[in-house]
Design an enzyme around this catalytic site. Structure first.
Site, short mmCIF file in Angstrom:
data_model
loop_
_atom_site.label_atom_id
_atom_site.label_comp_id
_atom_site.label_asym_id
_atom_site.label_seq_id
_atom_site.Cartn_x
_atom_site.Cartn_y
_atom_site.Cartn_z
N MET A 1 -8.98 8.27 -0.39
CA MET A 1 -9.88 8.61 0.73
C MET A 1 -10.39 10.03 0.56
O MET A 1 -9.63 10.92 0.19
CB MET A 1 -9.10 8.53 2.05
CG MET A 1 -8.42 7.20 2.29
SD MET A 1 -7.51 7.24 3.84
CE MET A 1 -6.77 5.61 3.80
N HIS B 1 -8.14 1.25 -4.35
CA HIS B 1 -9.13 1.01 -3.30
C HIS B 1 -9.80 2.35 -2.98
O HIS B 1 -9.21 3.20 -2.32
CB HIS B 1 -8.39 0.43 -2.06
CG HIS B 1 -9.27 0.20 -0.88
ND1 HIS B 1 -8.75 0.01 0.39
CD2 HIS B 1 -10.62 0.12 -0.74
CE1 HIS B 1 -9.73 -0.18 1.25
NE2 HIS B 1 -10.88 -0.11 0.59
N ASP C 1 -4.61 3.70 -2.21
CA ASP C 1 -5.75 4.04 -1.34
C ASP C 1 -6.25 5.45 -1.59
O ASP C 1 -5.50 6.42 -1.41
CB ASP C 1 -5.32 3.93 0.13
CG ASP C 1 -5.18 2.49 0.58
OD1 ASP C 1 -6.13 1.70 0.37
OD2 ASP C 1 -4.13 2.15 1.16
N HIS D 1 -1.02 -1.29 -4.33
CA HIS D 1 -2.30 -0.87 -3.74
C HIS D 1 -2.33 0.65 -3.58
O HIS D 1 -1.40 1.24 -3.03
CB HIS D 1 -2.45 -1.56 -2.38
CG HIS D 1 -3.80 -1.45 -1.77
ND1 HIS D 1 -4.87 -2.22 -2.17
CD2 HIS D 1 -4.28 -0.66 -0.77
CE1 HIS D 1 -5.93 -1.93 -1.44
NE2 HIS D 1 -5.60 -0.96 -0.59
N SER E 1 0.83 -1.20 0.00
CA SER E 1 0.00 0.00 0.00
C SER E 1 0.86 1.25 0.00
O SER E 1 1.60 1.52 0.95
CB SER E 1 -0.92 0.01 1.22
OG SER E 1 -1.53 1.27 1.32
N MET F 1 -12.07 4.61 -1.01
CA MET F 1 -12.79 4.78 0.25
C MET F 1 -13.47 6.14 0.19
O MET F 1 -13.07 7.09 0.87
CB MET F 1 -11.81 4.67 1.43
CG MET F 1 -11.35 3.23 1.66
SD MET F 1 -9.87 3.12 2.66
CE MET F 1 -8.64 3.41 1.38
N ASP G 1 -7.04 -6.55 3.61
CA ASP G 1 -6.42 -5.23 3.72
C ASP G 1 -6.46 -4.72 5.15
O ASP G 1 -7.53 -4.47 5.69
CB ASP G 1 -7.17 -4.27 2.78
CG ASP G 1 -6.53 -2.89 2.70
OD1 ASP G 1 -5.44 -2.69 3.27
OD2 ASP G 1 -7.14 -2.02 2.04
N MET H 1 -11.74 -5.79 4.80
CA MET H 1 -10.96 -4.88 5.65
C MET H 1 -10.76 -5.54 7.02
O MET H 1 -11.72 -5.91 7.68
CB MET H 1 -11.70 -3.55 5.84
CG MET H 1 -11.87 -2.70 4.60
SD MET H 1 -10.33 -2.28 3.75
CE MET H 1 -9.40 -1.46 5.05
C1 DX5 Z 1 -6.58 1.49 5.29
C2 DX5 Z 1 -6.09 1.21 3.88
C3 DX5 Z 1 -5.02 0.20 3.86
C4 DX5 Z 1 -3.77 0.60 4.58
C5 DX5 Z 1 -3.07 -0.64 5.05
O1 DX5 Z 1 -7.67 2.32 5.23
O2 DX5 Z 1 -7.15 0.76 3.07
O3 DX5 Z 1 -4.74 -0.22 2.53
O4 DX5 Z 1 -2.90 1.36 3.78
O5 DX5 Z 1 -2.03 -0.26 5.87
P1 DX5 Z 1 -1.35 -1.27 6.91
O6 DX5 Z 1 -0.80 -2.40 6.13
O7 DX5 Z 1 -0.29 -0.42 7.55
O8 DX5 Z 1 -2.43 -1.70 7.87
ZN ZN Z 2 -6.60 -0.17 1.12
#
Ligand code: DX5
Ligand code: ZN
Length: 223
Positions: free
Chosen positions: A41, A70, A39, A37, A14, A72, A181, A143
């Site tokens: 947000m 991903h 993310d 990956h 990620s 969010m 994840d 998750m």
């Molecule tokens: C959390 C993200 C994850 C995050 C994982 O909201 O969707 O992808 O980056 O990070 P670690 O591996 O540090 O839990």
């Molecule tokens: Zn993620």
């Protein structure tokens, strides 16, 4: 009797845990991974804001790894196809974040852009929420932390859900990937593998390691 050959686990580091002032070099260090990956947000669906389409377009130019987006964000059907067109190979969004009609439309939009579509489940969402869409999906994301931040502790309570989803996938759509994840380390990776995961996301554990290639291999279970 033919022996069953098990597909190797895929690892998706990620980018959220990378040093954003050195993104190019950071991406080079994880070249032995299977996916990247990414993310996204929006500060509404989750209490944090991260990166979006302009960064995706830049990252697309410097890596051959498939990019595993991903989302969010709230009402993801507004953007899912745009991320597919901006260079994502897989676009996953949350089943809690839109209504059934929009979810089906967003999956179709991602597919019409020639990309793979995934649906993600927050920890409180039951496995069965995936059922209306299961035959349409290329990936399901479980998750194992509350989405929003890297570096949180793996929620063992999600293991039963991983097992249920493995059974549902095997019964309804065996080629669908099962991605986990949040809170992945070499230790929690073995649990996820045992319960049926096929792809593991890891942010802080990989980017916190001095030798990232070795850490990826440890999570994969090859050492
Ligand atoms: C959390 C993200 C994850 C995050 C994982 O909201 O969707 O992808 O980056 O990070 P670690 O591996 O540090 O839990
Ligand atoms: Zn993620």
């Amino acid at each position: 009797m033919p022996t069953e050959t098990k597909k190797p686990l895929q690892i998706s580091p990620s980018l959220l845990s990378a040093d954003f002032t050195r993104l190019y070099d950071e991406i080079e260090t994880i070249a032995s991974a299977d996916l990247l990956h990414f993310d996204v947000m929006d500060g509404v669906f989750v209490p944090n804001i991260s990166i979006g389409i302009p960064v995706l377009e830049s990252v697309r130019r410097v890596t051959k790894l498939p990019i595993d987006v991903h989302l969010m964000i709230t009402a993801p059907s507004r953007y899912a196809e745009k991320f597919a067109e901006a260079g994502a190979d897989v676009v996953s969004f949350h089943v809690e974040a839109d209504d059934p009609e929009n979810i089906a439309r967003a999956i179709a939009g991602i597919h019409s852009a020639g990309r793979r579509a995934g649906l993600a489940l927050k920890p409180a969402t039951p496995a069965e929420a995936i059922m209306p869409y299961i035959t349409l999906l290329d990936m399901i994301v479980v998750m194992t932390v509350e989405p929003g931040f890297g570096g949180q502790k793996f929620m063992r309570g999600q293991l039963a859900k991983i097992k249920t989803l493995r059974e549902l996938i095997d019964g309804h759509n065996p080629s669908c990937e099962l991605e986990i994840d949040g809170g992945i380390t070499p230790e929690t990776a073995r649990l996820c593998e045992e319960y049926g995961a096929s792809v593991l996301v890891a942010g802080s554990d990989i980017f916190g390691a001095r030798d990232r290639a070795a850490r990826i291999e440890e999570i994969r279970g090859g050492v």
